[in-house]
Design an enzyme around this catalytic site. Structure first.
Site, PDB file in Angstrom:
ATOM      1  N   LEU A   1      -4.755  -3.831   3.688  1.00 49.14           N
ATOM      2  CA  LEU A   1      -5.198  -2.433   3.603  1.00 49.14           C
ATOM      3  C   LEU A   1      -4.055  -1.491   3.202  1.00 49.14           C
ATOM      4  O   LEU A   1      -3.002  -1.474   3.834  1.00 49.14           O
ATOM      5  CB  LEU A   1      -5.766  -1.996   4.963  1.00 49.14           C
ATOM      6  CG  LEU A   1      -6.315  -0.567   5.036  1.00 49.14           C
ATOM      7  CD1 LEU A   1      -7.592  -0.423   4.232  1.00 49.14           C
ATOM      8  CD2 LEU A   1      -6.533  -0.143   6.480  1.00 49.14           C
ATOM      9  N   ASP A   2      -4.304  -0.683   2.160  1.00 45.53           N
ATOM     10  CA  ASP A   2      -3.375   0.350   1.689  1.00 45.53           C
ATOM     11  C   ASP A   2      -2.007  -0.209   1.291  1.00 45.53           C
ATOM     12  O   ASP A   2      -0.981   0.469   1.429  1.00 45.53           O
ATOM     13  CB  ASP A   2      -3.222   1.463   2.745  1.00 45.53           C
ATOM     14  CG  ASP A   2      -4.543   2.174   3.003  1.00 45.53           C
ATOM     15  OD1 ASP A   2      -5.363   2.225   2.078  1.00 45.53           O
ATOM     16  OD2 ASP A   2      -4.740   2.645   4.125  1.00 45.53           O
TER      17      ASP A   2
ATOM     18  N   ASN B   1     -12.318  13.835  -6.060  1.00 49.14           N
ATOM     19  CA  ASN B   1     -11.453  13.028  -6.932  1.00 49.14           C
ATOM     20  C   ASN B   1     -12.245  12.424  -8.089  1.00 49.14           C
ATOM     21  O   ASN B   1     -11.758  12.385  -9.226  1.00 49.14           O
ATOM     22  CB  ASN B   1     -10.756  11.932  -6.125  1.00 49.14           C
ATOM     23  CG  ASN B   1      -9.518  12.442  -5.421  1.00 49.14           C
ATOM     24  OD1 ASN B   1      -8.532  12.776  -6.075  1.00 49.14           O
ATOM     25  ND2 ASN B   1      -9.560  12.531  -4.099  1.00 49.14           N
TER      26      ASN B   1
ATOM     27  N   MET C   1     -14.858   4.990   1.779  1.00 50.51           N
ATOM     28  CA  MET C   1     -14.356   4.788   3.137  1.00 50.51           C
ATOM     29  C   MET C   1     -14.911   3.510   3.769  1.00 50.51           C
ATOM     30  O   MET C   1     -15.477   3.522   4.862  1.00 50.51           O
ATOM     31  CB  MET C   1     -14.696   6.009   4.000  1.00 50.51           C
ATOM     32  CG  MET C   1     -14.162   7.316   3.419  1.00 50.51           C
ATOM     33  SD  MET C   1     -12.388   7.316   3.085  1.00 50.51           S
ATOM     34  CE  MET C   1     -11.774   7.607   4.737  1.00 50.51           C
ATOM     35  N   ARG C   2     -14.739   2.413   3.064  1.00 52.85           N
ATOM     36  CA  ARG C   2     -15.147   1.113   3.586  1.00 52.85           C
ATOM     37  C   ARG C   2     -13.997   0.143   3.415  1.00 52.85           C
ATOM     38  O   ARG C   2     -13.343   0.137   2.358  1.00 52.85           O
ATOM     39  CB  ARG C   2     -16.336   0.556   2.797  1.00 52.85           C
ATOM     40  CG  ARG C   2     -17.595   1.355   2.894  1.00 52.85           C
ATOM     41  CD  ARG C   2     -18.371   1.105   4.159  1.00 52.85           C
ATOM     42  NE  ARG C   2     -18.635  -0.290   4.406  1.00 52.85           N
ATOM     43  CZ  ARG C   2     -19.070  -0.750   5.588  1.00 52.85           C
ATOM     44  NH1 ARG C   2     -19.273   0.077   6.593  1.00 52.85           N
ATOM     45  NH2 ARG C   2     -19.289  -2.035   5.772  1.00 52.85           N
ATOM     46  N   ILE C   3     -13.785  -0.675   4.427  1.00 41.77           N
ATOM     47  CA  ILE C   3     -12.813  -1.757   4.263  1.00 41.77           C
ATOM     48  C   ILE C   3     -13.504  -2.872   3.492  1.00 41.77           C
ATOM     49  O   ILE C   3     -14.646  -3.239   3.795  1.00 41.77           O
ATOM     50  CB  ILE C   3     -12.315  -2.244   5.636  1.00 41.77           C
ATOM     51  CG1 ILE C   3     -11.470  -1.135   6.259  1.00 41.77           C
ATOM     52  CG2 ILE C   3     -11.521  -3.535   5.507  1.00 41.77           C
ATOM     53  CD1 ILE C   3     -10.916  -1.450   7.623  1.00 41.77           C
ATOM     54  N   LEU C   4     -12.831  -3.362   2.463  1.00 40.25           N
ATOM     55  CA  LEU C   4     -13.438  -4.352   1.581  1.00 40.25           C
ATOM     56  C   LEU C   4     -13.030  -5.761   1.985  1.00 40.25           C
ATOM     57  O   LEU C   4     -11.919  -5.988   2.465  1.00 40.25           O
ATOM     58  CB  LEU C   4     -13.009  -4.064   0.147  1.00 40.25           C
ATOM     59  CG  LEU C   4     -13.493  -2.692  -0.363  1.00 40.25           C
ATOM     60  CD1 LEU C   4     -12.709  -2.266  -1.589  1.00 40.25           C
ATOM     61  CD2 LEU C   4     -14.990  -2.718  -0.631  1.00 40.25           C
TER      62      LEU C   4
ATOM     63  N   HIS D   1      -4.893   7.046  -1.751  1.00 37.64           N
ATOM     64  CA  HIS D   1      -4.710   7.130  -0.307  1.00 37.64           C
ATOM     65  C   HIS D   1      -3.933   8.413   0.001  1.00 37.64           C
ATOM     66  O   HIS D   1      -2.930   8.698  -0.659  1.00 37.64           O
ATOM     67  CB  HIS D   1      -3.936   5.902   0.188  1.00 37.64           C
ATOM     68  CG  HIS D   1      -3.716   5.917   1.665  1.00 37.64           C
ATOM     69  ND1 HIS D   1      -4.725   5.640   2.568  1.00 37.64           N
ATOM     70  CD2 HIS D   1      -2.625   6.223   2.396  1.00 37.64           C
ATOM     71  CE1 HIS D   1      -4.250   5.767   3.796  1.00 37.64           C
ATOM     72  NE2 HIS D   1      -2.979   6.110   3.726  1.00 37.64           N
TER      73      HIS D   1
END
Ligand code: GAR
EC number: 2.1.2.2
Length: 190
Positions: free
Chosen positions: A148-149, A14, A94-97, A113
């Site tokens: 998240l998302d 991407n 691929m990390r949760i912030l 996503h």
């Protein structure tokens, strides 16, 4: 000049799609937009070589070097802010912030996503779409918020789920659409 910083963790396809659109459409000359840096939290991310081949400046900040999520995010913010970004793009990051990170970039942080949000937040989106019997799947570009998302949807693309699809075949079909909508969404952001 408005700087864009792209964060990756893996293949970087991407990121490359955005960079190629930027080159092809002369974003720098015509729009004053510049991809200032590509930053990976994985030292071995294949996307790093891809970025270098595209002439982009790269940096690695391994989350493994930090004791806490907060400490990593603080270092990541410092790394990103060297480039004074107008937009931070999560392209397979691929990390949760942490909420502090998200707050710091509020309104200038976007993510792609691999599902038609609000369906299938989180991981394993393609297998979950197949298991649920979905006839369409897709991808969503959205603003990043603390949840998240979630966050305002900026672009979506749908593809059919075909008989016999596996998570891999569906992911590949979705990915081709990601490469179309993500550059468009970045361009439209400005
Ligand atoms: C993409 O399919 C993207 O939607 C997904 O990871 C892949 C990265 O591919 N992102 C997420 O799952 C975020 N939770 P790429 O590294 O080749 O761009």
């Amino acid at each position: 000049m408005k700087n864009i910083v792209i964060l990756i963790s893996g293949g970087g396809s991407n990121m490359a799609a955005i960079a190629r659109a930027a080159q092809k459409e002369a974003w720098q000359e015509k729009r004053g937009l510049r991809i200032a840096a590509v930053i990976s939290n994985q030292a071995d991310a294949p996307g790093l070589a891809l970025a270098k081949n595209l002439g982009l400046s790269t940096d690695v900040l391994s989350h493994k070097s930090f004791d806490s999520r907060e400490a990593f995010d603080a270092a990541l913010m410092a790394c990103i802010d060297q480039h004074a970004p107008a937009l931070v793009v999560l392209a397979g990051f691929m990390r949760i912030l942490t909420p502090g990170f998200v707050q710091h970039y509020a309104g200038r942080l976007i993510n792609i996503h691999p599902s038609l949000l609000p369906a299938f937040t989180g991981l394993n989106t393609h297998q979950r779409a197949i298991d649920a019997g979905c006839r369409v799947a897709g991808a969503t570009v959205h603003q990043v918020t603390a949840e998240l998302d979630h966050g305002a949807i900026l672009a979506q693309a749908a593809v059919p789920v075909l008989p016999g699809d596996t998570a891999q075949t569906l992911a590949a079909r979705v990915l081709t659409q990601e490469h179309l909508i993500f550059p468009q969404a970045v361009r439209s952001f400005f």
